[in-house]
Design a protein around this motif. Structure first.
Motif, mmCIF file in Angstrom:
data_model
loop_
_atom_site.group_PDB
_atom_site.id
_atom_site.type_symbol
_atom_site.label_atom_id
_atom_site.label_comp_id
_atom_site.label_asym_id
_atom_site.label_seq_id
_atom_site.Cartn_x
_atom_site.Cartn_y
_atom_site.Cartn_z
ATOM 1 N N VAL A 112 0.755 -1.175 -0.018
ATOM 2 C CA VAL A 112 -0.050 -0.062 0.013
ATOM 3 C C VAL A 112 0.912 1.140 0.017
ATOM 4 N N ILE A 113 1.955 1.316 0.892
ATOM 5 C CA ILE A 113 2.921 2.609 0.814
ATOM 6 C C ILE A 113 3.380 2.807 -0.450
ATOM 7 N N LEU A 114 3.956 1.625 -0.815
ATOM 8 C CA LEU A 114 4.701 1.722 -2.210
ATOM 9 C C LEU A 114 4.012 2.399 -3.200
ATOM 10 N N SER A 115 2.742 1.554 -3.310
ATOM 11 C CA SER A 115 1.781 2.213 -4.254
ATOM 12 C C SER A 115 1.546 3.784 -4.171
ATOM 13 N N ARG A 116 1.367 4.084 -2.896
ATOM 14 C CA ARG A 116 0.914 5.488 -2.667
ATOM 15 C C ARG A 116 2.137 6.356 -3.313
ATOM 16 N N LEU A 117 3.663 5.878 -2.837
ATOM 17 C CA LEU A 117 4.251 6.809 -3.148
ATOM 18 C C LEU A 117 4.873 6.795 -4.774
ATOM 19 N N GLN A 118 4.144 5.969 -5.335
ATOM 20 C CA GLN A 118 4.403 6.109 -6.983
ATOM 21 C C GLN A 118 3.894 7.223 -7.419
ATOM 22 N N GLU A 119 3.208 8.117 -6.768
ATOM 23 C CA GLU A 119 2.651 9.367 -7.157
ATOM 24 C C GLU A 119 3.579 10.577 -6.939
ATOM 25 N N PHE A 120 4.863 10.179 -6.429
ATOM 26 C CA PHE A 120 5.757 11.148 -6.072
ATOM 27 C C PHE A 120 7.113 10.635 -6.770
ATOM 28 N N PRO A 121 7.279 10.340 -8.048
ATOM 29 C CA PRO A 121 8.381 9.691 -8.483
ATOM 30 C C PRO A 121 9.749 10.786 -8.918
ATOM 31 N N ASP A 122 9.108 12.134 -8.650
ATOM 32 C CA ASP A 122 10.297 13.039 -8.830
ATOM 33 C C ASP A 122 11.000 13.320 -7.620
ATOM 34 N N VAL A 123 10.648 12.990 -6.587
ATOM 35 C CA VAL A 123 11.170 13.295 -5.283
ATOM 36 C C VAL A 123 12.311 12.353 -5.107
ATOM 37 N N PRO A 124 13.550 12.841 -4.815
ATOM 38 C CA PRO A 124 14.751 11.898 -4.778
ATOM 39 C C PRO A 124 14.520 10.637 -3.664
ATOM 40 N N GLU A 125 14.133 11.046 -2.405
ATOM 41 C CA GLU A 125 14.054 10.169 -1.416
ATOM 42 C C GLU A 125 13.032 8.989 -1.882
ATOM 43 N N VAL A 126 11.909 9.467 -2.576
ATOM 44 C CA VAL A 126 10.697 8.314 -2.857
ATOM 45 C C VAL A 126 11.500 7.634 -4.120
ATOM 46 N N SER A 127 12.204 8.264 -4.955
ATOM 47 C CA SER A 127 12.746 7.374 -6.112
ATOM 48 C C SER A 127 13.959 6.425 -5.606
ATOM 49 N N ALA A 128 14.779 6.847 -4.693
ATOM 50 C CA ALA A 128 15.822 6.061 -4.199
ATOM 51 C C ALA A 128 14.957 4.959 -3.471
ATOM 52 N N LEU A 129 14.187 5.121 -2.514
ATOM 53 C CA LEU A 129 13.444 3.987 -1.890
ATOM 54 C C LEU A 129 12.713 3.084 -2.925
ATOM 55 N N LEU A 130 11.867 3.590 -3.757
ATOM 56 C CA LEU A 130 11.491 2.419 -5.107
ATOM 57 C C LEU A 130 12.514 1.749 -5.661
ATOM 58 N N ALA A 131 13.508 2.344 -5.986
ATOM 59 C CA ALA A 131 14.752 1.603 -6.898
ATOM 60 C C ALA A 131 15.106 0.725 -5.947
ATOM 61 N N GLU A 132 15.544 0.768 -4.819
ATOM 62 C CA GLU A 132 16.103 -0.035 -3.616
ATOM 63 C C GLU A 132 15.293 -1.264 -3.610
ATOM 64 N N HIS A 133 13.835 -0.979 -3.416
ATOM 65 C CA HIS A 133 13.062 -1.948 -3.242
ATOM 66 C C HIS A 133 12.771 -2.775 -4.398
ATOM 67 N N GLU A 134 12.913 -2.349 -5.438
ATOM 68 C CA GLU A 134 12.810 -3.145 -6.792
ATOM 69 C C GLU A 134 13.891 -3.953 -6.944
ATOM 70 N N THR A 135 15.257 -3.309 -6.756
ATOM 71 C CA THR A 135 16.392 -4.082 -6.667
ATOM 72 C C THR A 135 16.227 -5.413 -5.631
ATOM 73 N N ALA A 136 15.947 -5.061 -4.618
ATOM 74 C CA ALA A 136 15.641 -6.092 -3.294
ATOM 75 C C ALA A 136 14.736 -7.488 -3.935
ATOM 76 N N CYS A 137 13.737 -6.910 -4.460
ATOM 77 C CA CYS A 137 12.824 -7.945 -4.964
ATOM 78 C C CYS A 137 13.422 -8.728 -6.245
ATOM 79 N N MET A 138 14.152 -8.155 -6.998
ATOM 80 C CA MET A 138 14.625 -8.712 -7.981
ATOM 81 C C MET A 138 15.818 -9.845 -7.790
ATOM 82 N N ARG A 139 16.541 -9.529 -6.340
ATOM 83 C CA ARG A 139 17.302 -10.445 -5.648
ATOM 84 C C ARG A 139 16.717 -11.573 -5.290
ATOM 85 N N GLN A 140 15.513 -11.626 -4.766
ATOM 86 C CA GLN A 140 14.692 -12.789 -4.487
ATOM 87 C C GLN A 140 14.285 -13.600 -5.250
ATOM 88 N N LEU A 141 14.153 -13.164 -6.634
ATOM 89 C CA LEU A 141 13.730 -14.074 -7.607
ATOM 90 C C LEU A 141 14.884 -15.100 -7.919
#
Length: 404
Positions: free
Chosen positions: A375-404
């Motif tokens: 829910v949080i990550l979906s909500r934060l998708q609305e702020f892609p241009d905020v550096p703190e948000v984009s960094a968090l989303l990128a880090e989470h996506e990388t972590a998910c890829m490692r688990q595959l």
């Protein structure tokens, strides 16, 4: 419920009054000192257990309606409200082996079971559903066998049923936390059957309210509201902290449905119920219902209704004194703070809190926390241009890829 009782309840609920509020207004209309009429007396009138003969003119005056309006039969075509009985299992899961032929069960075995049930409840404070699912189901099966296969007195049988009901509530809660929703509903309905057979309306209300909470959180909003209301109305004589819990579940169901006014009324009723707590007999499982928990629900309702300026201060206050050993609850409460910050257009703060939620959730085997992260990550998708948000989303996506 007689015509008079149904009319009193209808008029009271149309005004958004609690039973305690109506009791005070009746005493005021009668001009009496003190409170010879209390919430429980109003409950007896509404359920038809007692007829308010001498009080009827004062009830009418308090409600601002003629006495005859309370006496006449209701003509509304509305369907009757659901009751607890509507949610009992079609086949009684505890009746199949009701011919007891095994060893004699006494107070000692009941006391041991009660201790294990409470121990499981305390374990749920610090462990998640995925960790507790197996032991919870093992205890529930063992308790049901004890009741069905043993011989015992009527009193001991009732005490066993109460413990089975309590065990089903915590086991259902654990199953729901593990994402096993169908299994959780089956367990809750088993508990409802036990509570019904034991004639424990407070326990039945807790079980049905727990099922209502699951239905609400899985998107079945109408059923969630109906179940939460039925749980509340089925336990009119429940102790104050139990009623506060039931009102909280009603508030949450309405909030999830976007119904602000009934949600806010239920929150007020919860606070009023909790204020009446003090020294009465109550079940052990209400130990955690306090002002802090009601504050958390209040903040969650405000967040769900997109009122972050009301939610954020409450959550910050509660989280500032919350027990950090309760990692799952801490992650859940922080998740609402993160969403509230996003709603307040504070994406940097939201991302900072979200990072903590993700960290706390990493080693917690809870579907609830996993869903809140989504829910949080979906909500934060609305702020892609905020550096703190984009960094968090990128880090989470990388972590998910490692688990595959």
């Amino acid at each position: 419920m007689g015509n008079i009782g149904a009319s009193i309840r209808r008029e009271r609920e149309q005004r958004g009054w609690s039973q305690a509020r109506l009791a005070r207004e009746v005493c005021r209309a009668a001009g009496v000192v003190g409170e010879p009429v209390g919430r429980q007396e109003v409950s007896r009138w509404e359920t038809g257990k007692r007829t308010p003969r001498e009080w009827l003119p004062f009830i009418a005056a308090a409600l601002g309606v003629p006495v005859e309006a309370l006496r006449k039969p209701q003509t509304a075509a509305e369907p009757p409200l659901p009751t607890l009985a509507d949610y009992l299992p079609d086949d009684d899961p505890l009746a199949a082996l009701s011919a007891h032929t095994g060893r004699r069960i006494g107070a000692g075995q009941v006391a041991d079971l009660k201790q294990r049930v409470h121990g499981l409840r305390l374990a749920d404070d610090v462990l998640a559903g995925g960790d507790l699912m197996r032991p919870a189901l093992r205890e529930l099966r063992s308790a049901v066998r004890l009741y069905q296969e043993g011989t015992h007195s009527e009193l001991t049988g009732r005490q066993l049923l109460v413990q089975i009901g309590e065990l089903a509530q915590i086991a259902g809660w654990i199953a729901s936390d593990a994402g096993q929703h169908a299994e959780a509903e089956r367990i809750y309905r088993l508990g409802l059957s036990a509570a019904h057979r034991a004639e424990d309306s407070t326990l039945a209300g807790n079980l049905l309210g727990s099922l209502a909470y699951q239905r609400t959180n899985t998107g079945d909003l109408r059923a969630g509201i109906d179940m939460a209301q039925a749980a509340l109305h089925s336990a009119e004589d429940a102790p104050p902290r139990a009623r506060a819990l039931y009102f909280d579940r009603v508030a949450w169901a309405h909030a999830k449905a976007g119904e602000a006014q009934p949600a806010m009324r239920a929150l007020g009723e919860a606070g009023e119920s909790l204020a009446q707590h003090g020294g009465e007999d109550e079940p052990d499982y209400l130990y955690w219902v306090d002002s802090g928990e009601l504050q958390v629900m209040e903040a969650r309702v405000f967040t769900e209704l997109r009122r972050p300026l009301r939610a954020v201060p409450i959550l910050r206050d509660v989280l500032g004194r919350y027990d950090a050993t309760h990692a799952r609850e801490l992650a859940l409460y922080l998740s609402w703070l993160s969403v509230a910050y996003a709603d307040a257009n504070e994406p940097e703060e939201s991302a900072a809190v979200a990072e903590r939620v993700i960290s706390l959730s990493a080693d917690v085997a809870s579907e609830r926390t996993a869903e809140r992260v989504r829910v949080i990550l979906s909500r934060l998708q609305e702020f892609p241009d905020v550096p703190e948000v984009s960094a968090l989303l990128a880090e989470h996506e990388t972590a998910c890829m490692r688990q595959l």
